[in-house]
Structure formats: structure tokens, C-alpha cells
Design a protein around this motif. Structure first.
Motif, PDB file in Angstrom:
ATOM      1  N   GLN A 320       0.797  -1.268   0.067  1.00 22.53           N
ATOM      2  CA  GLN A 320      -0.086  -0.132   0.060  1.00 22.53           C
ATOM      3  C   GLN A 320       0.864   1.343  -0.029  1.00 22.53           C
ATOM      4  OE1 GLN A 320      -2.162  -1.188   3.460  1.00 22.53           O
ATOM      5  NE2 GLN A 320      -3.844  -1.477   2.175  1.00 22.53           N
ATOM      6  N   ARG A 321       1.897   1.265   0.726  1.00 22.01           N
ATOM      7  CA  ARG A 321       2.953   2.382   0.714  1.00 22.01           C
ATOM      8  C   ARG A 321       3.532   2.380  -0.830  1.00 22.01           C
ATOM      9  NH1 ARG A 321       5.357   1.233   6.493  1.00 22.01           N
ATOM     10  NH2 ARG A 321       3.903   1.801   7.715  1.00 22.01           N
ATOM     11  N   ALA A 322       3.866   1.513  -1.520  1.00 24.16           N
ATOM     12  CA  ALA A 322       4.432   1.615  -2.812  1.00 24.16           C
ATOM     13  C   ALA A 322       3.850   2.852  -3.862  1.00 24.16           C
ATOM     14  CB  ALA A 322       4.404   0.366  -3.583  1.00 24.16           C
ATOM     15  N   THR A 323       4.622   3.289  -4.312  1.00 17.80           N
ATOM     16  CA  THR A 323       4.174   4.649  -5.228  1.00 17.80           C
ATOM     17  C   THR A 323       4.166   4.524  -6.554  1.00 17.80           C
ATOM     18  OG1 THR A 323       6.163   5.749  -4.989  1.00 17.80           O
ATOM     19  CG2 THR A 323       4.691   6.235  -3.358  1.00 17.80           C
ATOM     20  N   SER A 324       4.745   3.325  -7.025  1.00 22.41           N
ATOM     21  CA  SER A 324       4.894   2.870  -8.694  1.00 22.41           C
ATOM     22  C   SER A 324       4.501   1.491  -9.019  1.00 22.41           C
ATOM     23  CB  SER A 324       6.447   3.259  -9.024  1.00 22.41           C
ATOM     24  OG  SER A 324       7.022   2.587  -8.404  1.00 22.41           O
ATOM     25  N   PRO A 326       6.686  -0.609 -10.253  1.00 28.14           N
ATOM     26  CA  PRO A 326       7.721  -1.416  -9.957  1.00 28.14           C
ATOM     27  C   PRO A 326       7.800  -1.661  -8.487  1.00 28.14           C
ATOM     28  CG  PRO A 326       8.470  -0.017 -11.733  1.00 28.14           C
ATOM     29  CD  PRO A 326       7.073   0.425 -11.300  1.00 28.14           C
ATOM     30  N   GLU A 327       7.490  -0.713  -7.951  1.00 27.42           N
ATOM     31  CA  GLU A 327       7.619  -0.838  -6.234  1.00 27.42           C
ATOM     32  C   GLU A 327       6.588  -1.911  -5.610  1.00 27.42           C
ATOM     33  OE1 GLU A 327       7.284   2.923  -4.318  1.00 27.42           O
ATOM     34  OE2 GLU A 327       9.410   3.751  -4.890  1.00 27.42           O
ATOM     35  N   ARG A 328       5.278  -1.683  -6.166  1.00 28.10           N
ATOM     36  CA  ARG A 328       4.301  -2.655  -6.035  1.00 28.10           C
ATOM     37  C   ARG A 328       4.508  -3.995  -6.315  1.00 28.10           C
ATOM     38  NH1 ARG A 328       1.219   1.969  -7.217  1.00 28.10           N
ATOM     39  NH2 ARG A 328       1.146   1.590  -9.187  1.00 28.10           N
ATOM     40  N   ALA A 329       5.274  -4.185  -7.660  1.00 25.12           N
ATOM     41  CA  ALA A 329       5.798  -5.499  -7.918  1.00 25.12           C
ATOM     42  C   ALA A 329       6.611  -6.359  -6.923  1.00 25.12           C
ATOM     43  CB  ALA A 329       6.180  -5.630  -9.457  1.00 25.12           C
ATOM     44  N   ALA A 330       7.752  -5.356  -6.761  1.00 31.21           N
ATOM     45  CA  ALA A 330       8.558  -5.637  -5.714  1.00 31.21           C
ATOM     46  C   ALA A 330       8.111  -6.108  -4.540  1.00 31.21           C
ATOM     47  CB  ALA A 330       9.713  -4.622  -5.790  1.00 31.21           C
ATOM     48  N   ALA A 331       6.940  -5.395  -3.938  1.00 29.74           N
ATOM     49  CA  ALA A 331       6.373  -5.687  -2.522  1.00 29.74           C
ATOM     50  C   ALA A 331       5.727  -7.270  -2.637  1.00 29.74           C
ATOM     51  CB  ALA A 331       5.438  -4.699  -2.205  1.00 29.74           C
ATOM     52  N   VAL A 332       5.163  -7.552  -4.066  1.00 38.79           N
ATOM     53  CA  VAL A 332       4.435  -8.730  -3.996  1.00 38.79           C
ATOM     54  C   VAL A 332       5.385  -9.913  -4.081  1.00 38.79           C
ATOM     55  CG1 VAL A 332       3.152 -10.271  -5.670  1.00 38.79           C
ATOM     56  CG2 VAL A 332       2.405  -7.873  -5.231  1.00 38.79           C
TER      57      VAL A 332
END
Length: 570
Positions: A320-324, A326-332
């Protein structure tokens, strides 16, 4: 709680949500010993052995009314085009005949029985106890079933993990079985594992359900137990045994009459029990970050349900904190690595590292975790699972002896994933014990009013963000900044931000730690005979929920002190 319901109601004995499970796999290995293994069937004995029985039974484990009951039950789980896998298949699959199936694959050791099975479109020689991956793609089947083979499984968890993998979302896993007498009649009696031999039919239902539960956790929903034994069939297997024994002792007209009684009992059928579940559909991360993160941990062998909840909440927060994108994909991707980290923590007693701290470590370490041998070895040394090395973890443990247990876990999560990353980082890690020692001394000189644990915390945080994670890893620049360039206000501000982060990020872990006493020098988590002496969490879901709204850490796992770059501090 599992609130989904099965499509069938007839014979429903144990409804979803009413099962009671221990936190972890409850069976010792010897429960799956086979006292008298069948010499010709190291896996599961052929169902077709029933064809050779002298009691007139048809090929396949079930007889009489049981066949129709099982077919009617299966009818609710199949449709036009259904793809079916029959594990331990023999001469009969009990599928409704009026359905056009996409494929029906039989897999088992009974080549002769499968050859005589008209329902099968494909046949595969397979040992159900091999522990190997099934040769099918993920989601290849809509129904995976096994009939009267479950009592012979010596590695059921591995098999049902594969069942879960090859099931499509919404597909069903079904386990049917009868009494131990039927196993004997069909030639499988000598292959029954010790646990199955000694338990009764009611217990068998729970055992079969536990195989599904502990193979995929909440990934199997609508987990249900059925007793389809008709009231007139109760005790028929025992009566049949008595009749069979009588037949063996008499002859002539009396034998003919006894045989007629045996045939009538067979026509009424055997006891029939079914345990089934549906493969849950994982939510998309953008729709339900927590549910998606949890789905990535369904098959984690060494995570309890509360540990999955805590870890999923932390990983969902990162998403939820990811802003892009790529960041969301990295969190997953990071959430998917959490089970592998818990695999490495499996030998750690909860008194050494409690549930909330395990979840914190896994969440912080996951973004850079690769399972490299260097990572695993240093995790075990840092937690004192293996002897801490004298040139790294012991001196770091001594330099951070007064830090709180929670802060030591953060240090461990910051440092361990860096091992084996590249030559420059490995070289910096080799120098880290001396840098930490000197940084602690420098902080103590600049801020003599600090308690020792705060001085150690500030020094470690700066060493992580401004030395380990800041090429070219120049410790002299960092030490100069601490000793003279930094203002007192800057240093105190960094410490306050770091402490505020920890209070917000893990209130439950901090509460655990308050009962823990003081960790001693050694590895990062070491004391004389174990690692961090902290108590477990009483209410993990509430603990996790409290930490869900915490602010992000900015660097190593990302420290707030990184707001001032190493260059600025030089």
C-alpha cells in the motif's frame, strides 16, 4: 474462519469452520510407518487386487449402493469439459457417465486396473508415496480425487501439496475411503500406515481433513466431511466379515446359503466417507493486498496461521505504501519470499524469537532475501542456531549487548540479506564489527547523556545506512561525521526518528520484549544458552492489526537516518 459451504448437503457431517486444528503439523514421522509393507507395491497397493478376492467383490474398492452414492456425490463437482485427475486409479473411477469430460487422467501403480477403466483418457504409472512433483502444470485440473488410498500414504503432505498446485482455482480435492475391512478386501491392508490402522472411522475423517488443511492452509476452503453410509449399511462390513468366516467353515447347502447372505451384504454396499475442499481463488493485490499476501503463504510449512496473518499484514502495508508499479511488483515478490525465510527459522523456539519478531524479521529481510548459502549460514549464526563466529557475530553481539531484542532483530534483518550480494559489500561486511565498535564509541563521546542502548542503536543504524548501504562503504567518512561534522541536534533527531519508527511499527513486539529481560552478548540474538529471551504474543491478529498503520522505515529496510545521505554527512 472458513464459511464457504460445499455444493452437497447429503451426509454432511463436519461443516466448514467447525474443524479444530493445532497450529502446526501434528504427526510424528513414525505415524506413517508401514508395519508390513506389501512386497509388490512400495507405493499404494493396486485397487484391482479386489478382483482377485474370493468374496465376489467387483474390481474397485466400493460395492453396491456405495457406488451410486459416490457417483451422485461426484456429480455436484463435475461439469461439461471438467478435467479430472484420479490418484491411485484402478478399474473404476466412479465418475458420472453422462458428462463429456475434458480429460480424465489416472495416476497410480495399478497399470492393469487403469487399463480396464473406461473412464480414463490418459494413464500414468505413479507412486503416490514418491514425494515427487506431479508431471502437470499448475491449475491443470478441476477435480483431483483419490478413492480408498489415503490410509496407505506415507508422505500425505507432499502429495496434497501437489494436489493443491495442480488444481485450478475453484476446483475440488476429494478423498473417499471406507473401513479398514475394505482396505483388506481390496488388497491394500498390508500397505496401511500405522496411524490409519490404529484409528477409527471418525478419526479417519479428521485425519484426511488435516492432510488437506496442512498442505495449503486457507488455500483449501469449504473443507467438509461426509458420512454417506446408509443406516441399513451400518456394521455391514463387520457382518460381512462374520459371513465370510462362516463360509470358510461350512460346505454344501449351508455354504450356498451363506454365500447368498454375503452377496446381499455386498449389494447393500460398504461404509463410505468423503472429505473434500475447494481451492480458493486468491484476490488480486490491488483489490486486497492483505488477502493476496496471505495467499502467497498458504503452502508455508513452517508458518502458523497467526504468523501468516502477521506477515501478510506487514507485506500488505508495504504494498500500500508503494508509489509506482515496479515498487508494487517488488512488494508482491517480497511477500512470496516470506515462507522461505520461515523455513530457515523452523528450528527456532518461540521463547528465543517470538511470533511477532519472526514476522518482523521476515518482512524486513524479504525484499533482499535470495536464499543464498551465505545468507542462510549467517542467519543461523546470528540467532545462535549455529555457533556464532568469533570474527563477526560475537564482536557485533558484544558491541550491541544493551540493545533491545526488537532492535537486534532489525539489525539482523538489515545485515543478513547482504551476505553474498557482491564483493564490495562482502568486504564491507568483514569490516563491520570494527566499524560498529568505533561508531558506538564515537556516539558515546558526542552524546554522553544517552543510555548505552540508545547509543548502540544510533551507531548501528548509522553503520547500516551510511556504511553498509552506501558505496564506496567508507567508514572513515562516517566516523568523522559522527565525531565532528554532525550537530548534536542532528544525531538526537535521527535517534528519535528511529525510535519512533520502532514504536509505531511493532507495538506488539515491543510489548513482547518488555517481558523478556536483557539479552546478553554473543551473536546478535545470542545469550548464554539461547537467543532473544522474549515471551510470545498472546493475541497475534490484534498485534498485527496495530502494526498495520505504522510508518515506513526508509533505508536498509530503509532507515529514517538515510534522509541525510552519506555524502552530506561526510
Amino acid at each position: 474462519e472458513d464459511t464457504a459451504m460445499p455444493p452437497q448437503k447429503e451426509g454432511l457431517k463436519i461443516v466448514p469452520g467447525s474443524w479444530k486444528w493445532p497450529l502446526l503439523w501434528p504427526y510424528p514421522p513414525d505415524f506413517f510407518d508401514v508395519p508390513e509393507p506389501a512386497p509388490d507395491a512400495p507405493g499404494v497397493a493396486p485397487a484391482a487386487a479386489s478382483a482377485a478376492a474370493d468374496d465376489g467383490a467387483a474390481a474397485g474398492p466400493y460395492r453396491g449402493n456405495s457406488v451410486g452414492e459416490l457417483r451422485a456425490h461426484l456429480a455436484a463437482l463435475v461439469a461439461e469439459g471438467s478435467r479430472v485427475l484420479d490418484l491411485g486409479a484402478g478399474a473404476e473411477s466412479y465418475l458420472p457417465a453422462d458428462v463429456a469430460y475434458g480429460r480424465v487422467v489416472g495416476a497410480g501403480p495399478d497399470a492393469e486396473g487403469m487399463g480396464a477403466n473406461p473412464a480414463l483418457t490418459e494413464r500414468l504409472a505413479w507412486d503416490l508415496n514418491s514425494g515427487e512433483a506431479l508431471p502437470f502444470e499448475d491449475g491443470a485440473f478441476d477435480l483431483v480425487m483419490t478413492h480408498n488410498s489415503v490410509g496407505c500414504l506415507t508422505d500425505p503432505r507432499s502429495l496434497f501439496e501437489e494436489v493443491f498446485r495442480v488444481l485450478s482455482p475453484g476446483g475440488h480435492a476429494l478423498v473417499s475411503f471406507s473401513t479398514n475391512d475394505v482396505f483388506e478386501r481390496t488388497g491394500k491392508g498390508s500397505s496401511l500406515v500405522k496411524m490409519w490402522r490404529t484409528m477409527n472411522d471418525e478419526q479417519h475423517i479428521w485425519i484426511a481433513g488435516s492432510f488437506l488443511r496442512f498442505s495449503a492452509g486457507d488455500g483449501f476452503e469449504a473443507l467438509s466431511g461426509f458420512d454417506l453410509t446408509d443406516t441399513v449399511q451400518v456394521g455391514q462390513s463387520q457382518k460381512q466379515n462374520a459371513v465370510t468366516r462362516l463360509v470358510s467353515r461350512i460346505s454344501g447347502a449351508d455354504a450356498q446359503r451363506a454365500s447368498s447372505l454375503a452377496a446381499a451384504a455386498a449389494e447393500r454396499g460398504d461404509a463410505l466417507y468423503i472429505v473434500q475442499a475447494r481451492r480458493a481463488t486468491p484476490p488480486a493485490p490491488e483489490a486486497d493486498p492483505y488477502g493476496h499476501a496471505l495467499s502467497l503463504m498458504w503452502m508455508a510449512r513452517h508458518m502458523t496461521p497467526p504468523e501468516r496473518q502477521l506477515s501478510a499484514l506487514r507485506m500488505a502495508r508495504d504494498y500500500q505504501r508503494a508509489t509506482s508499479a515496479p515498487e508494487r511488483a517488488a512488494a508482491v515478490a517480497a511477500a512470496g519470499r516470506v515462507p522461505a525465510i520461515f523455513d530457515e527459522l523452523r528450528d527456532l523456539d518461540k521463547a528465543v524469537l517470538p511470533m511477532s519478531l519472526k514476522a518482523m524479521f521476515a518482512a524486513l529481510a524479504a525484499p533482499r532475501w535470495a536464499g543464498r548459502p551465505e545468507q542462510v549460514a549467517n542467519l543461523r549464526r546470528g540467532l545462535n542456531l549455529d555457533p556464532a563466529d568469533e570474527d563477526f557475530w560475537l564482536p557485533i553481539g558484544a558491541a550491541t549487548a544493551d540493545m533491545d531484542a526488537l532492535d537486534k532483530v532489525v539489525l539482523l534483518a538489515d545485515v543478513v540479506p547482504l551476505f553474498g550480494a557482491d564483493e564490495a559489500t562482502d568486504a564491507a561486511l568483514r569490516r563491520l564489527p570494527g566499524v560498529v565498535r568505533d561508531a558506538v564509541a564515537a556516539v558515546a563521546l558526542r552524546l554522553p547523556m544517552l543510555e548505552s542502548r540508545d547509543a548502540q542503536l544510533l551507531a548501528v543504524d548509522l553503520c547500516t545506512t551510511d556504511f553498509l548501504l552506501s558505496p564506496p562503504h567508507d567508514e572513515s567518512r562516517l566516523l568523522r561525521w559522527i565525531s565532528s561534522a554532525a550537530t548534536i541536534e542532528e544525531l538526537v533527531g535521527i535517534l528519535d526518528e528511529r525510535k519512533n519508527y520502532m514504536k509505531a511499527d511493532a507495538p506488539g513486539a515491543a510489548a513482547d520484549e518488555s517481558e523478556a529481560g536483557e539479552p546478553a552478548a554473543g551473536g546478535v540474538g545470542a545469550r548464554n544458552d539461547a537467543a532473544l529471551p522474549v515471551a510470545d504474543v498472546v493475541d497475534p491478529p490484534a498485534d498485527a492489526e496495530a502494526g498495520a498503520a505504522a510508518p515506513a522505515r526508509a533505508s536498509a529496510s530503509a532507515s529514517t537516518s538515510a534522509s541525510a545521505s552519506a555524502t552530506t554527512r561526510a
